[in-house]
Structure formats: structure tokens, C-alpha cells
Design an enzyme around this catalytic site. Structure first.
Site, PDB file in Angstrom:
ATOM      1  N   GLU A   9      47.078  44.531  29.130  1.00 47.12           N
ATOM      2  CA  GLU A   9      46.876  43.835  30.406  1.00 47.12           C
ATOM      3  C   GLU A   9      47.376  42.396  30.320  1.00 47.12           C
ATOM      4  OE1 GLU A   9      43.249  42.421  33.405  1.00 47.12           O
ATOM      5  OE2 GLU A   9      42.856  43.923  31.845  1.00 47.12           O
ATOM      6  N   THR A  49      34.697  43.005  37.003  1.00 51.47           N
ATOM      7  CA  THR A  49      34.086  41.776  37.505  1.00 51.47           C
ATOM      8  C   THR A  49      33.013  42.049  38.548  1.00 51.47           C
ATOM      9  OG1 THR A  49      36.171  40.617  37.137  1.00 51.47           O
ATOM     10  CG2 THR A  49      34.562  39.550  38.567  1.00 51.47           C
TER      11      THR A  49
END
Length: 379
Positions: free
Chosen positions: A241, A125
Site C-alpha cells: 500500500e 479507520t
């Protein structure tokens, strides 16, 4: 692979560790807004980090079920911030190194991650690129047999304590998804800078930071999984994840419900325990039903993962439904606590704010819906 009795022994040992080493200090760490670095060492010394790493790299050599037990027990106790940090280290970073790394990368990092000597983080990110990873601006420019990295990452779990950072960067800005490459970055290198620890509405003890890269130089041997293969590698690793997020979410739901059941049987209103009121009974029954259904699906996905059969769609469904449910359970349970639920002295208040981010990270739940829709309707 451990049998059921060995897994339960591991679960019991972990639970006793958490009750002794974490529970008495957790609220103080929340106020300090950072877990102590020594906690990683204690977790490693007791064998609770990266438990499914093969023995040749220092781990137990268990399967994902054993790793899930760690997140289950932490999340069930209401330690949401710690569950987040552990899942990034053990269930995201370590598998990336194990599945994509060279033998040198594996031997360099995995044994140290198992012991807690090295803490792992991963950077996808950026300030202007969240779920749209192709929009990242961080650049890794080749210079002979090395790459020079410049850019910024944000919302990085374990960023402050990290010794190893898996960095995603553009090596070919004109190649779209095929221009993204992953690197293993030793955070002691010149050019790496950890910025401020970010202020969050929940999960205060979780180490979340901004990271900056200024002419940071890494050798080409630090490429993880092949040049230009970063986006594909990220997509291949995301199902685990999202599964581990689902494991944490459903376990948090179970813990919240357990604590609420105990409270409503003790708290009285109108001369009777509020657990005897029909509204309370129906609310708890509804939550229990939803938790049981979601737990069954998470168990199915765990079995699929261990067989190498977990699809992006099923991982997305698990993440979507369990994290939506976690926030609903937190909200409903807090309501049953009444005014006391809004007070920080009751853990349900922390459960409530900790639950909110689950629907955002690991890919927002809107992205999960898009992925599920594509599997039904195509693009």
C-alpha cells in the site's frame, strides 16, 4: 511476465484510453464529486483493473510493475482522485484477497474485480481510531457458525460504490492486536449501510464515505486470513500500500513538473519568458533533481517488492519522501504559475489540494518516521 516492449505497449494503450475516456470528463466529475459507476466497468472491459491478478482468476498474471504503470499514467495526468480509487481497488483490496483468501473467496471476488463488476474497499479507520488500529471499536461477535458485526468506519475510499468491503473488526476485545480479524463483506447484505459521501478539500471525484454495520451477519467462511490474525495481516500487506502511494506521488510530481515547464516557456513577464529567469530555472532544477532521486528509490523498492524483499522500513521511506516531495512540488509549481495557479481553470490548483492528503493516508508521515526510527534505534 511481460517484457519491456509489451509493458510500453500497455502503457500507450492505457494513455490513449485515459485521454479519450477520462480527460474530457474529469473536471465535470470533480464538480459532481463522484466518478460514475460505469467508469469501473469501462476500465475493466479494457483490462486496466487488477492487472497482476493471476490468469486463473481472470487477470493478466503480470507483476507489480504492470500494476504500477496504471497508477503512474493516471497520476501523471493529474487525475489524483482516480489514482486513489484505483490503487485501493487493484493494489490493496485485490492483493488482500489473493494473498489471504480461500479459493472460494478468490473465485468469488477476483474475477469480478478484474472486470469492474465488483468494486473493492477496505475499512480500517474509525472516527476514534486512525493510525492506532488497536483502538478500533467495531465488534464482530461469534454466534454459532457466524459473526454479528456492529460498528462504524470512516474515510473509506470506494465506500459508496463498493460491492466488496474488507472489514477489520475486534473478535476478542481483550486480546489487543491479536483480537482483530478481517472479513470479506458483501455490501448487499442486510445491516450494511453507506452513510454520507464525505466533503473533502481535494480529490473531489474520489468516492469517500462513512460505512455503518448494524447486526450485519456473515458466516465464519468470510474470515479473511484467519481469526485473530487481522492485525498481523494488515501489517504484512501495508508495504505494498505504501509503495503504491509512493508510485502515485512520484508520478504526480513528474506530471506537475512537465506542465509547469511548458507554462513557464509560454508565460512572459518583463518582456521575456519567465522560464528564462534565474529563479525559475533554479527552482525547476531543484525539483527535477529531487524527483529523479526519489524515482530511483521507488524503482528500487518496486524491484524489491517483486522479489518478495521489500521491507517495512524501505516502504515507509518511499512513502514519506515521495509524498512530502509531492506537496512541495505542487506548492512550488503553483507559485511559478502565479495568480493563475490559484485559479481552478489551471490543473495545478487541483494538483495542490489533491497532494495534501498523500501525507496522511496509508499511515501518516509521522507514523512513517516512527517506523523508520524503530528500524534504526529499536523501540
Amino acid at each position: 511476465m511481460l517484457d519491456a516492449s509489451e509493458i510500453e505497449l500497455f502503457r500507450d494503450t492505457l494513455g490513449r484510453f485515459l485521454d479519450k475516456e477520462v480527460a474530457p470528463h474529469y473536471e465535470a466529475w470533480e464538480h459532481e464529486k463522484l466518478f460514475p459507476r460505469t467508469l469501473w466497468n469501462r476500465l475493466g472491459e479494457n483490462g486496466f483493473l487488477c492487472v497482476d491478478v493471476p490468469e486463473e482468476y481472470g487477470g493478466f498474471g503480470g507483476d507489480f510493475v504492470l500494476s504500477a504503470v496504471v497508477i503512474e499514467e493516471v497520476a501523471r495526468r493529474g487525475f489524483g482522485a482516480l489514482a486513489t480509487n484505483l490503487s485501493v481497488h487493484s493494489d490493496i483490496v485485490a492483493p488482500y484477497i489473493l494473498h489471504l483468501g480461500t479459493e472460494e473467496q478468490k473465485h468469488t471476488w477476483l474475477p469480478r474485480m478484474v472486470t469492474g463488476e465488483a468494486v473493492g474497499s477496505i475499512g480500517m479507520t474509525e472516527p476514534a481510531a486512525g493510525s492506532d488500529l488497536q483502538g478500533m471499536k467495531t465488534r464482530a461477535q461469534r454466534d454459532g457458525d457466524a459473526f454479528v458485526i456492529n460498528g462504524q468506519k470512516t474515510f473509506i475510499t470506494n465506500g459508496y460504490h463498493a460491492d466488496l468491503h474488507i472489514l477489520s473488526a475486534k473478535t476478542d476485545p481483550n486480546a489487543g492486536a491479536r483480537g482483530v480479524t478481517l472479513f470479506t463483506v458483501d455490501t448487499s447484505l442486510p445491516g450494511f449501510d453507506c452513510g454520507r459521501r464525505l466533503e473533502k478539500i481535494g480529490q473531489h471525484g474520489s468516492d469517500t464515505a462513512e460505512l455503518f454495520f448494524s447486526d450485519l451477519r456473515v458466516g465464519a467462511d468470510q474470515i479473511l486470513g484467519g481469526e485473530g490474525q487481522g492485525f498481523a495481516n494488515l501489517m504484512n500487506e501495508l508495504p505494498r500500500e505504501r509503495l503504491v502511494l509512493a508510485v502515485g506521488a512520484i508520478s504526480a510530481c513528474e506530471g506537475m513538473l512537465e506542465r509547469t515547464i511548458q507554462y513557464v516557456q509560454e508565460r512572459k513577464a518583463f518582456g521575456q519568458a519567465i522560464g528564462s529567469l534565474q529563479n525559475t530555472r533554479f527552482a525547476l532544477a531543484d525539483l527535477q533533481a529531487q524527483i529523479q532521486v526519489n524515482r530511483a528509490f521507488v524503482r528500487q523498492c518496486t524491484e524489491e517488492y517483486n522479489r518478495g524483499e521489500l521491507t517495512t522500513t524501505n516502504a515507509s521511506i518511499a512513502k514519506l519522501t515521495t509524498t512530502d516531495l509531492q506537496f512541495r512540488v505542487a506548492d512550488q509549481c503553483l507559485q511559478l504559475f502565479g495568480g493563475y495557479g490559484y485559479m481552478r481553470e489551471y490543473p495545478i490548483s487541483r494538483d495542490f489540494v489533491d497532494a495534501r492528503v498523500q501525507r496522511i493516508y496509508g499511515g501518516s508521515n509521522e507514523i512513517m518516521k516512527e517506523l523508520i526510527a524503530r528500524s534504526i534505534l529499536g523501540r
